[in-house]
Design a protein around this motif. Sequence first.
Motif, PDB file in Angstrom:
ATOM      1  N   HIS A  56       0.840  -1.190   0.000  1.00 26.00           N
ATOM      2  CA  HIS A  56       0.000   0.000   0.000  1.00 26.00           C
ATOM      3  C   HIS A  56       0.873   1.236   0.000  1.00 26.00           C
ATOM      4  O   HIS A  56       2.054   1.157   0.307  1.00 26.00           O
ATOM      5  N   GLY A  57       0.260   2.365  -0.300  1.00 22.27           N
ATOM      6  CA  GLY A  57       1.001   3.619  -0.373  1.00 22.27           C
ATOM      7  C   GLY A  57       1.735   3.967   0.911  1.00 22.27           C
ATOM      8  O   GLY A  57       2.759   4.602   0.904  1.00 22.27           O
ATOM      9  N   ASP A  58       1.190   3.552   2.065  1.00 18.61           N
ATOM     10  CA  ASP A  58       1.827   3.908   3.340  1.00 18.61           C
ATOM     11  C   ASP A  58       2.921   2.933   3.725  1.00 18.61           C
ATOM     12  O   ASP A  58       3.463   2.988   4.816  1.00 18.61           O
ATOM     13  N   GLY A  59       3.253   2.005   2.839  1.00 17.43           N
ATOM     14  CA  GLY A  59       4.345   1.075   3.111  1.00 17.43           C
ATOM     15  C   GLY A  59       3.883  -0.196   3.804  1.00 17.43           C
ATOM     16  O   GLY A  59       4.636  -1.155   3.942  1.00 17.43           O
ATOM     17  N   LEU A  95      18.635  -2.251   9.212  1.00 17.59           N
ATOM     18  CA  LEU A  95      19.412  -1.007   9.111  1.00 17.59           C
ATOM     19  C   LEU A  95      19.145  -0.042  10.263  1.00 17.59           C
ATOM     20  O   LEU A  95      19.911   0.900  10.483  1.00 17.59           O
ATOM     21  N   GLY A  96      18.018  -0.249  10.954  1.00 17.84           N
ATOM     22  CA  GLY A  96      17.646   0.680  12.030  1.00 17.84           C
ATOM     23  C   GLY A  96      17.254   2.044  11.495  1.00 17.84           C
ATOM     24  O   GLY A  96      17.473   3.070  12.154  1.00 17.84           O
ATOM     25  N   GLN A  97      16.696   2.084  10.318  1.00 14.34           N
ATOM     26  CA  GLN A  97      16.247   3.360   9.730  1.00 14.34           C
ATOM     27  C   GLN A  97      15.174   3.070   8.681  1.00 14.34           C
ATOM     28  O   GLN A  97      15.026   1.937   8.220  1.00 14.34           O
ATOM     29  N   LYS A  98      14.432   4.109   8.342  1.00 16.33           N
ATOM     30  CA  LYS A  98      13.433   3.983   7.276  1.00 16.33           C
ATOM     31  C   LYS A  98      13.973   4.678   6.033  1.00 16.33           C
ATOM     32  O   LYS A  98      14.562   5.755   6.131  1.00 16.33           O
ATOM     33  N   GLY A  99      13.752   4.082   4.907  1.00 12.15           N
ATOM     34  CA  GLY A  99      14.213   4.678   3.660  1.00 12.15           C
ATOM     35  C   GLY A  99      13.341   5.860   3.256  1.00 12.15           C
ATOM     36  O   GLY A  99      12.170   5.938   3.617  1.00 12.15           O
ATOM     37  N   PHE A 167      15.694   2.566  -4.003  1.00 11.80           N
ATOM     38  CA  PHE A 167      16.658   2.813  -2.918  1.00 11.80           C
ATOM     39  C   PHE A 167      15.918   3.021  -1.598  1.00 11.80           C
ATOM     40  O   PHE A 167      16.342   2.505  -0.562  1.00 11.80           O
ATOM     41  N   ALA A 168      14.840   3.790  -1.641  1.00  8.23           N
ATOM     42  CA  ALA A 168      14.066   4.024  -0.416  1.00  8.23           C
ATOM     43  C   ALA A 168      13.464   2.719   0.083  1.00  8.23           C
ATOM     44  O   ALA A 168      13.461   2.442   1.281  1.00  8.23           O
ATOM     45  N   ASP A 169      12.994   1.902  -0.839  1.00  5.84           N
ATOM     46  CA  ASP A 169      12.422   0.604  -0.468  1.00  5.84           C
ATOM     47  C   ASP A 169      13.501  -0.289   0.151  1.00  5.84           C
ATOM     48  O   ASP A 169      13.231  -1.100   1.032  1.00  5.84           O
TER      49      ASP A 169
END
Length: 213
Positions: A56-59, A95-99, A167-169
């Motif tokens: 979905h759009g919100d991930g 990674l401990g982060q969101k893309g 990359f964000a994904d």
Amino acid sequence: MPSHAIPPPLLRASPSAPAAFNGRRTPPRVRTHGSRLVVAASGGGRPAGRGMEQHHGDGSRSPVREKPLMSNIGKSTNILWHNCPIGQSERQKLLGQKGCVIWITGLSGSGKSTLACALSRELHCSGHLSYVLDGDNLRHGLNRDLSFKAEDRAENIRRVGEVAKLFADAGTICIASLISPYRRDRDACRALLPESRFIEVCLLYDCLSSYYL
Ligand SMILES: Nc1ncnc2c1ncn2[C@@H]1O[C@H](COP(=O)(O)OS(=O)(=O)O)[C@@H](OP(=O)(O)O)[C@H]1O
Ligand SMILES: Nc1ncnc2c1ncn2[C@@H]1O[C@H](COP(=O)(O)OP(=O)(O)O)[C@@H](O)[C@H]1O
């Protein structure tokens, strides 16, 4: 170790992996053979749409059991979307982060590359994985076939938008640095991601220029 050898941690099975293969009768078996990775995919073949997840759009994701995600693209039909058991949330956890995508736009010489590199360095120093997609650099490879006429710029931005989304994904903070003078092209890239995952940085002096449409 030869450069193409797979480092051992990549071969360790995740405890949650078998459940994620519920679209196949048998998950593929992976073993090493010297420096090669041997994959034996037995039984079941294609998942035929079962056990797929809908993004979905919100991930967020939810299972889709009834309808495989198929598209017709150009002359090709039945293009099936394949999901991997390791998804966005697993990568984010690792990674401990969101893309996300930080899109820097501005005229040539306005300082886009300088800002992109400075930002990337700061993120790196604070322990965050980032990657710079610089328009100049991409025109040496991925976009080497494109000129600076409007439709080629649009295609340039479209491609970089898609790459930035990947990359964000992947969990990376992707810093895209392109002139990208047309608002509609930038908006199309923004629309590829959830609202909060696309941050546009417009080098203000240039954004007031009539060059921007
Ligand atoms: N005619 C013309 N117009 C604009 N830019 C030119 C041109 N020819 C070459 N260059 C170099 O290409 C860089 C811009 O590429 P981009 O991919 O960012 O451009 S665009 O977003 O598609 O408009 C740009 O890099 P930056 O100066 O870093 O912006 C230039 O070095
Ligand atoms: N904040 C700044 N102050 C002064 N000079 C800058 C600044 N940012 C960039 N520059 C200089 O401006 C020039 C163009 O910067 P650059 O980052 O290559 O712009 P762009 O990528 O938009 O073409 C470079 O010589 C750079 O050192």
